[in-house]
Design a protein around this motif. Structure first.
Motif, PDB file in Angstrom:
ATOM      1  N   ALA A  73       0.829  -1.210   0.000  1.00 26.58           N
ATOM      2  CA  ALA A  73       0.000   0.000   0.000  1.00 26.58           C
ATOM      3  C   ALA A  73       0.862   1.257   0.000  1.00 26.58           C
ATOM      4  CB  ALA A  73      -0.925  -0.010   1.212  1.00 26.58           C
ATOM      5  N   ALA A  74       1.903   1.288   0.829  1.00 26.67           N
ATOM      6  CA  ALA A  74       2.784   2.459   0.842  1.00 26.67           C
ATOM      7  C   ALA A  74       3.477   2.643  -0.500  1.00 26.67           C
ATOM      8  CB  ALA A  74       3.818   2.319   1.962  1.00 26.67           C
ATOM      9  N   SER A  75       3.872   1.545  -1.133  1.00 29.39           N
ATOM     10  CA  SER A  75       4.530   1.643  -2.444  1.00 29.39           C
ATOM     11  C   SER A  75       3.571   2.165  -3.499  1.00 29.39           C
ATOM     12  CB  SER A  75       5.074   0.265  -2.844  1.00 29.39           C
ATOM     13  OG  SER A  75       5.914  -0.274  -1.844  1.00 29.39           O
ATOM     14  N   ILE A  76       2.353   1.634  -3.510  1.00 31.84           N
ATOM     15  CA  ILE A  76       1.366   2.091  -4.495  1.00 31.84           C
ATOM     16  C   ILE A  76       0.984   3.546  -4.239  1.00 31.84           C
ATOM     17  CG2 ILE A  76      -1.003   1.737  -5.323  1.00 31.84           C
ATOM     18  CD1 ILE A  76      -0.627  -1.230  -4.870  1.00 31.84           C
ATOM     19  N   GLY A  77       0.816   3.913  -2.972  1.00 30.04           N
ATOM     20  CA  GLY A  77       0.494   5.301  -2.656  1.00 30.04           C
ATOM     21  C   GLY A  77       1.563   6.261  -3.130  1.00 30.04           C
ATOM     22  N   ALA A  78       2.843   5.942  -2.878  1.00 31.41           N
ATOM     23  CA  ALA A  78       3.938   6.804  -3.340  1.00 31.41           C
ATOM     24  C   ALA A  78       4.000   6.834  -4.856  1.00 31.41           C
ATOM     25  CB  ALA A  78       5.260   6.304  -2.756  1.00 31.41           C
ATOM     26  N   PHE A 147       0.660  10.664   4.947  1.00 29.64           N
ATOM     27  CA  PHE A 147      -0.675  11.125   4.569  1.00 29.64           C
ATOM     28  C   PHE A 147      -0.692  12.633   4.343  1.00 29.64           C
ATOM     29  CE2 PHE A 147      -4.696  12.949   6.179  1.00 29.64           C
ATOM     30  CZ  PHE A 147      -5.554  12.468   5.202  1.00 29.64           C
ATOM     31  N   LEU A 148      -0.071  13.398   5.241  1.00 30.53           N
ATOM     32  CA  LEU A 148      -0.054  14.852   5.107  1.00 30.53           C
ATOM     33  C   LEU A 148       0.717  15.277   3.862  1.00 30.53           C
ATOM     34  CD1 LEU A 148      -0.646  17.671   6.271  1.00 30.53           C
ATOM     35  CD2 LEU A 148       1.467  17.474   7.582  1.00 30.53           C
ATOM     36  N   ALA A 149       1.853  14.628   3.588  1.00 33.16           N
ATOM     37  CA  ALA A 149       2.643  14.985   2.402  1.00 33.16           C
ATOM     38  C   ALA A 149       1.866  14.697   1.122  1.00 33.16           C
ATOM     39  CB  ALA A 149       3.964  14.223   2.415  1.00 33.16           C
ATOM     40  N   SER A 150       1.160  13.565   1.072  1.00 32.07           N
ATOM     41  CA  SER A 150       0.337  13.283  -0.112  1.00 32.07           C
ATOM     42  C   SER A 150      -0.777  14.314  -0.260  1.00 32.07           C
ATOM     43  CB  SER A 150      -0.249  11.870  -0.016  1.00 32.07           C
ATOM     44  OG  SER A 150      -1.120  11.753   1.104  1.00 32.07           O
ATOM     45  N   GLY A 151      -1.294  14.828   0.852  1.00 33.78           N
ATOM     46  CA  GLY A 151      -2.288  15.890   0.780  1.00 33.78           C
ATOM     47  C   GLY A 151      -1.720  17.167   0.196  1.00 33.78           C
ATOM     48  N   ALA A 303      -4.912  11.646  -6.896  1.00 33.14           N
ATOM     49  CA  ALA A 303      -4.232  12.218  -5.728  1.00 33.14           C
ATOM     50  C   ALA A 303      -5.012  11.927  -4.453  1.00 33.14           C
ATOM     51  CB  ALA A 303      -4.056  13.727  -5.917  1.00 33.14           C
ATOM     52  N   PHE A 304      -6.342  12.060  -4.513  1.00 33.19           N
ATOM     53  CA  PHE A 304      -7.155  11.709  -3.351  1.00 33.19           C
ATOM     54  C   PHE A 304      -7.079  10.207  -3.067  1.00 33.19           C
ATOM     55  CE2 PHE A 304      -9.615  15.766  -3.862  1.00 33.19           C
ATOM     56  CZ  PHE A 304      -9.363  16.234  -2.584  1.00 33.19           C
ATOM     57  N   LEU A 305      -6.987   9.399  -4.117  1.00 32.41           N
ATOM     58  CA  LEU A 305      -6.865   7.951  -3.916  1.00 32.41           C
ATOM     59  C   LEU A 305      -5.590   7.613  -3.148  1.00 32.41           C
ATOM     60  CD1 LEU A 305      -7.811   5.040  -4.472  1.00 32.41           C
ATOM     61  CD2 LEU A 305      -6.590   5.169  -6.659  1.00 32.41           C
ATOM     62  N   ILE A 309      -5.272   5.670   0.410  1.00 30.75           N
ATOM     63  CA  ILE A 309      -4.423   4.478   0.578  1.00 30.75           C
ATOM     64  C   ILE A 309      -3.517   4.639   1.793  1.00 30.75           C
ATOM     65  CG2 ILE A 309      -2.504   3.204  -0.454  1.00 30.75           C
ATOM     66  CD1 ILE A 309      -3.832   3.601  -3.163  1.00 30.75           C
ATOM     67  N   PHE A 310      -2.875   5.796   1.909  1.00 31.34           N
ATOM     68  CA  PHE A 310      -2.005   6.022   3.069  1.00 31.34           C
ATOM     69  C   PHE A 310      -2.799   5.988   4.375  1.00 31.34           C
ATOM     70  CE2 PHE A 310       1.057   8.292   0.121  1.00 31.34           C
ATOM     71  CZ  PHE A 310       2.046   7.344   0.258  1.00 31.34           C
TER      72      PHE A 310
END
Length: 624
Positions: A73-78, A147-151, A303-305, A309-310
Motif C-alpha cells: 500500500a505504501a509503495s502504491i500510494g507513493a 498522509f499529510l505529504a500526499s495531501g 491524488a485523493f486515492l 491508501i495512506f
C-alpha cells in the motif's frame, strides 16, 4: 369419621402441610443449578478442541499478511503521488512554454516567469528540510506524515484549476517543504515493516517477547525484499506520469519536428544549456479548457486515492508506547540529533553516494531526455524515452534480491559501473538534430540508465536499512540525512542547467568516482572493525505524571516516583556526549552497555556513575 388411605389427617385448621411434590421441586431446582454451573464451567473452562499454539500461529500469520499489505500500500500510494505530480508538472511546463498558449489563454500574466518561480520553490525549499523533518515525523508519526505529504501534493494539483501567481507558487513551495519528510517517512516505514515482519516470524524468541534490540543482521533479508518491492512498484510512476503526454498532448496538438527543431544546430555533448534554438511554439493547436479540466480532475481523483491508501491501508510504523518514547526525548534533542548523526563515519562516507543519487535521477529525466532525446527525435518522443527508463528501473529493481546471496557492495558498485560507462559514452555522443536513426541507441541508453538507477536507489536504501537495522529509534534521522543530501543535489542540478553538457557529465563522473572511493573506505573500516560514533539517544521523559507507563522493571512506576538523585544521575549520563559503538559489541548493546566514550572526561564520568550505582546498591543491601 375415619379418613381413607389416600386422605391426609388435618388435626387443626392453621397447620401448614407441605405439598406432596415439594421435595421433588427442590430436587429439580438443585438439578437446574447444577446444570447451569456445569454449562458455565464448560463455557469458561478450556475447550477440548482449542489449540493455543495453532491460534497463535494464525494470529501472527494474519499480522505478517498485514505487514505485506502495508508495504504494498505504501509503495502504491507513493507511486500514485509521483505519477500525478510528474505528469501534471510536465504537461504544465510544455503548455506554458508555448508562446501562443500564454498569449491566448492568459495574455500578459507571465506564466513563464511563474514557472521559474515554481521550479525555484520546488528545488530550493528542501535545502532547509534537515531542520524540521525529524520534528514533523516524530510529532505526527510516520504514517500521518506520509498522509499529510500526499495531501500537499493533492493541493498542488488543485491549484492548477486556477493558474495564478498566488496559487501556483505557494503550492510549489509547499511541495518543496514536503519532499524530504515524505521520502524520509517512506524509507523509515519500509525498514520498520521489515523489522516488524521479523518479529512476527520469530515471535517465540526471548528478545522479541521482551522487546529488546534485534540481533545483528537478523532482519537484513526482509529489508532487502521489502526495499526491492517498494522500488519495483514506485519506479512505475515514471511510466504512468507519461499518460497525459501520450494520450492528451500527442501528435494531434504538437508540431512536427521540422518546425520544432528548425533552429537547432547541435545535440548531445556539444550542447550548452538544454536545447539551444528550440522553437517557442510547440503547439499547432491549443487544447480546449474543458479537456484540460477533465485531465486535471482525473489527476485530482488519483491524488485523493493516494491519500486514502495512506490513511486506510497503511498501518502504524511503531507501537503507541514506542511513539510516546520517540516524542518524549525532548524536541531540542530531536532537532540536534540529525546533525550529531553526521559524526558517524558510515554516514559521512556515504554522503557522496547520496548526492550522486540525486544527480543521476534528475539528469536522466531532464538532461538526457531533453538534450539528447528531444533534440534528436522531437518532442513527441519524450514520453517514449521516459517510459523506457521507468520500465527498466522497475524491472531491474528486482536484481537487488541478489543481495540475499551476494555481498551488499555488489548492487551499488554494479550500478556505479553501468552509469560510469554510460557517462563516458555520452561525453563522446552528439546525435544530429531531427534524425530518427538515433532512436534505437537512445532507447538503449535510456534502458541502461534505468538499470543503473535501479541498482543505485535500491542499493543505497537497502544499505542504510542494513547498517541501522537494529537501531529503530534512529531510522528517521538516518533517512532524513539521506534524502536531504539528495535534495541538495537536486538544487545543484537546478542551478547548472546553463552549463555545457560535457561539464555536467564531468561533474557526474567525478561525483560517482568519489562516491565509489568513499564507499570502499567505509567497507574497509567496517571490515577492520573500526568503532563508529553514534550520539546517545536520551531516555524518554514522560511529563504526564498520572500515566502508568509500561516498563520492563516496574509497570506501575511513574516519573513522580523517581528521586531527585536519580534524575540528576540520568541527566549526567544522557548529556550530549557521543557513544563509540563497536561492531562486535551487539550483545552488550542489547543490555544497554556501550564500549566507551569519545573522550577521557566521558570515560571518567561513566566510571564515576558506575561507582555510584554500586555504592547505592550496597547501601540498599545493607538496609535490607
Amino acid at each position: 369419621m375415619e379418613a381413607t388411605g389416600d386422605e391426609a389427617l388435618i388435626p387443626h385448621d392453621d397447620q401448614f402441610v407441605v405439598p406432596p411434590n415439594g421435595n421433588v421441586n427442590e430436587m429439580l431446582n438443585v438439578d437446574h443449578e447444577d446444570n447451569m454451573q456445569g454449562q458455565m464451567e464448560e463455557f469458561l473452562g478450556p475447550q477440548a478442541d482449542y489449540n493455543e499454539e495453532e491460534e497463535e500461529k494464525k494470529y501472527y500469520r494474519r499480522k505478517r499478511l498485514g505487514i505485506i499489505k502495508n508495504v504494498v500500500a505504501a509503495s502504491i500510494g507513493a507511486m500514485i503521488v509521483y505519477s500525478v505530480y510528474m505528469g501534471l508538472l510536465q504537461m504544465q511546463l510544455i503548455l506554458h512554454y508555448d508562446t501562443t498558449y500564454r498569449e491566448v489563454k492568459y495574455s500578459n500574466l507571465g506564466l513563464q516567469d511563474i514557472d521559474q518561480k515554481m521550479l525555484m520553490g520546488i528545488n530550493v525549499t528542501p535545502i532547509i528540510g534537515l531542520l524540521y523533518t525529524p520534528l514533523l515525523i516524530r510529532f505526527l508519526g510516520t504514517k500521518w506524515m506520509m498522509f499529510l505529504a500526499s495531501g500537499i501534493y493533492a493541493l498542488f494539483v488543485s491549484t492548477n484549476y486556477w493558474e495564478r501567481y498566488y496559487t501556483l507558487v505557494p503550492s510549489a513551495v509547499a511541495i518543496g517543504v514536503a519532499i524530504v519528510p515524505l521520502w524520509a517517512s517512506l524509507g523509515n516505514y519500509i525498514t520498520r515493516m521489515a523489522q516488524q515482519y521479523y518479529e512476527c516470524v520469530n515471535y517465540k524468541e526471548e528478545h522479541v517477547q521482551e522487546q529488546k534490540k534485534l540481533p545483528k543482521g537478523a532482519c537484513h533479508s526482509y529489508i532487502i525484499v521489502f526495499q526491492s518491492v517498494f522500488n519495483i512498484i514506485f519506479n512505475l510512476s515514471f511510466v504512468f506520469a507519461e499518460f497525459p503526454m501520450a494520450f492528451v498532448l500527442n501528435s494531434a496538438y504538437l508540431h512536427d519536428n521540422s518546425h520544432v527543431l528548425a533552429q537547432v544546430k547541435h545535440c548531445g555533448a556539444k550542447v550548452t544549456g538544454l536545447i539551444p534554438g528550440f522553437n517557442n511554439t510547440v503547439l499547432k493547436k491549443l487544447p480546449s479548457s474543458m479537456l484540460l479540466i477533465q485531465v486535471e480532475s482525473v489527476l485530482m481523483g488519483f491524488a485523493f486515492l493516494s491519500m486514502i491508501i495512506f490513511l486506510g491501508l497503511c498501518g502504524a510504523a511503531y507501537r503507541p508506547t514506542e511513539e510516546i518514547d520517540l516524542r518524549s526525548i525532548g524536541w531540542g534533542n530531536i532537532f540536534q540529533l540529525p546533525f550529531k548523526h553526521l559524526r558517524d563515519y558510515r554516514l559521512r562516507l556515504l554522503c557522496p553516494f547520496f548526492i550522486y543519487s540525486g544527480f543521476e535521477t534528475l539528469f536522466a529525466i531532464s538532461g538526457f531526455t531533453l538534450s539528447y532525446g528531444v533534440c534528436a527525435l522531437g518532442l513527441n518522443k519524450l514520453w517514449l524515452l521516459i517510459v523506457v527508463y521507468g520500465l527498466s528501473a522497475s524491472i531491474f529493481s528486482s536484481l537487488s534480491l541478489s543481495l540475499l546471496r551476494l555481498p551488499r557492495w555488489v548492487c551499488l558498485i554494479s550500478g556505479a559501473f553501468v552509469h560510469g560507462v554510460l557517462v563516458v559514452v555520452l561525453m563522446a555522443f552528439s546525435p544530429e538534430p531531427n534524425r530518427f536513426k538515433y532512436e534505437g541507441p537512445l532507447l538503449v541508453i535510456s534502458a541502461l540508465w534505468g538499470l543503473g538507477t535501479a541498482l543505485n536507489k535500491t542499493g543505497v536504501s537497502t544499505l542504510l536499512g542494513m547498517l541501522y537495522a537494529e537501531e529503530k529509534e534512529r531510522l528517521d534521522f538516518v533517512y532524513t540525512i539521506y534524502h536531504w543530501w539528495q535534495a541538495i543535489a537536486i538544487f545543484i542540478v537546478y542551478l547548472w542547467y546553463g552549463l555545457p553538457m560535457r561539464a555536467k557529465l564531468s561533474i557526474l563522473l567525478v561525483t560517482l568516482l568519489l562516491a565509489c572511493c568513499c564507499y570502499w573506505v567505509m567497507e574497509r573500516r567496517l571490515a577492520k572493525r573500526v568503532p563508529f560514533r553514534l550520539p546517545r539517544i536520551p531516555r524518554p521523559r514522560h511529563k504526564v505524571k498520572g500515566y502508568r507507563y509500561l516498563e520492563e522493571d516496574n509497570s506501575d512506576e511513574s516519573d513522580s516516583e523517581r528521586s531527585e538523585e536519580d534524575d540528576r544521575e540520568d541527566e549526567r549520563k544522557e548529556d550530549d556526549c557521543d557513544v563509540v559503538q563497536n561492531l562486535d559489541g551487539e550483545e552488550r548493546d542489547q543490555e544497554g552497555w556501550y564500549q566507551g566514550a569519545n573522550s577521557p572526561r566521558a570515560r571518567r564520568r561513566g566510571a564515576e556513575g558506575r561507582g555510584q550505582d554500586d555504592a547505592r546498591v550496597n547501601e540498599r543491601d545493607g538496609e535490607i
